[in-house]
Write a protein that holds these residues in place. Sequence first.
Motif, PDB file in Angstrom:
ATOM      1  N   HIS A 117       0.861  -1.181   0.000  1.00  0.00           N
ATOM      2  CA  HIS A 117       0.000   0.000   0.000  1.00  0.00           C
ATOM      3  C   HIS A 117       0.899   1.234   0.000  1.00  0.00           C
ATOM      4  O   HIS A 117       1.732   1.385   0.886  1.00  0.00           O
ATOM      5  CB  HIS A 117      -0.891  -0.022   1.256  1.00  0.00           C
ATOM      6  CG  HIS A 117      -2.043   0.905   1.181  1.00  0.00           C
ATOM      7  ND1 HIS A 117      -2.671   1.387   2.298  1.00  0.00           N
ATOM      8  CD2 HIS A 117      -2.693   1.445   0.118  1.00  0.00           C
ATOM      9  CE1 HIS A 117      -3.665   2.181   1.922  1.00  0.00           C
ATOM     10  NE2 HIS A 117      -3.691   2.219   0.604  1.00  0.00           N
ATOM     11  N   CYS A 139      -5.353  -3.586   2.860  1.00  0.00           N
ATOM     12  CA  CYS A 139      -4.207  -3.180   3.659  1.00  0.00           C
ATOM     13  C   CYS A 139      -4.508  -3.482   5.123  1.00  0.00           C
ATOM     14  O   CYS A 139      -5.477  -2.948   5.676  1.00  0.00           O
ATOM     15  CB  CYS A 139      -3.934  -1.693   3.473  1.00  0.00           C
ATOM     16  SG  CYS A 139      -2.636  -1.117   4.583  1.00  0.00           S
ATOM     17  N   CYS A 159       0.802   3.697   3.286  1.00  0.00           N
ATOM     18  CA  CYS A 159       1.437   3.373   4.569  1.00  0.00           C
ATOM     19  C   CYS A 159       2.628   2.433   4.420  1.00  0.00           C
ATOM     20  O   CYS A 159       3.373   2.233   5.383  1.00  0.00           O
ATOM     21  CB  CYS A 159       0.405   2.725   5.490  1.00  0.00           C
ATOM     22  SG  CYS A 159      -0.082   1.102   4.902  1.00  0.00           S
ATOM     23  N   THR A 170      -2.918  -2.495   7.736  1.00  0.00           N
ATOM     24  CA  THR A 170      -2.682  -1.326   8.586  1.00  0.00           C
ATOM     25  C   THR A 170      -3.841  -0.334   8.487  1.00  0.00           C
ATOM     26  O   THR A 170      -4.347   0.161   9.494  1.00  0.00           O
ATOM     27  CB  THR A 170      -1.367  -0.633   8.185  1.00  0.00           C
ATOM     28  OG1 THR A 170      -0.314  -1.586   8.272  1.00  0.00           O
ATOM     29  CG2 THR A 170      -1.064   0.557   9.073  1.00  0.00           C
ATOM     30  N   CYS A 171      -4.249  -0.054   7.257  1.00  0.00           N
ATOM     31  CA  CYS A 171      -5.327   0.930   7.045  1.00  0.00           C
ATOM     32  C   CYS A 171      -6.712   0.291   7.153  1.00  0.00           C
ATOM     33  O   CYS A 171      -7.721   1.015   7.141  1.00  0.00           O
ATOM     34  CB  CYS A 171      -5.170   1.597   5.680  1.00  0.00           C
ATOM     35  SG  CYS A 171      -3.581   2.417   5.453  1.00  0.00           S
TER      36      CYS A 171
HETATM   37 ZN   LIG Z   1      -2.200   1.040   4.238  1.00  0.00          ZN
END
Ligand SMILES: [Zn+2]
Length: 171
Positions: free
Chosen positions: A115, A128, A118, A130-131
């Motif tokens: 991604h 993603c 990030c 994280t997101c």
């Molecule tokens: Zn991300």
Amino acid sequence: MALGKGYDRQDCAFARALELLGERWTLLIVRDAFYGVRRYGDFLAHLDAPRAVLSQRLAALVEAGVLERRQYQDAPVRHEYALTSRGEELWPVIYTLGRWGERHLVTEPYRYFHHTTCGSRLDPAGSCPTCARWAPPAEIEVRPGPAADRSRTDPVSVALHEPHRLLARLL
Ligand SMILES: [Zn+2]
């Protein structure tokens, strides 16, 4: 009896899609278009497809509205191919098929997908972690994986030895 070209007797939208996308080379052309390949000669050198077949596949993708053919040079006149919004909708197909191949058919990944927002690596569904959301192709960077073949010398292969954002022009 010769095999029919299409799947006329299949009353199924999947069969309709395969009449276009199930032809040999076609999904590889679409994949390369996501990598940012635009010119005929670059597709040709990267895919090793016969010229006539590549021309036919590109024309079919243009006719189906998956690729757009644009003139990018006047003298001599030259055209390039870019994904339309309809073509960009094929990203989940390309990505998911590739991850399936990684799980079942190869030992190590050829490429990784991250991604851009990030830097995290995408999960097998293309989201993603994280997101916590799905990443559209314009937010994805392709990076060489451990199985990437660095012996290939065509311009597309060489350019993909470095990280590259999907859809952005590669060459
Ligand atoms: Zn991300």
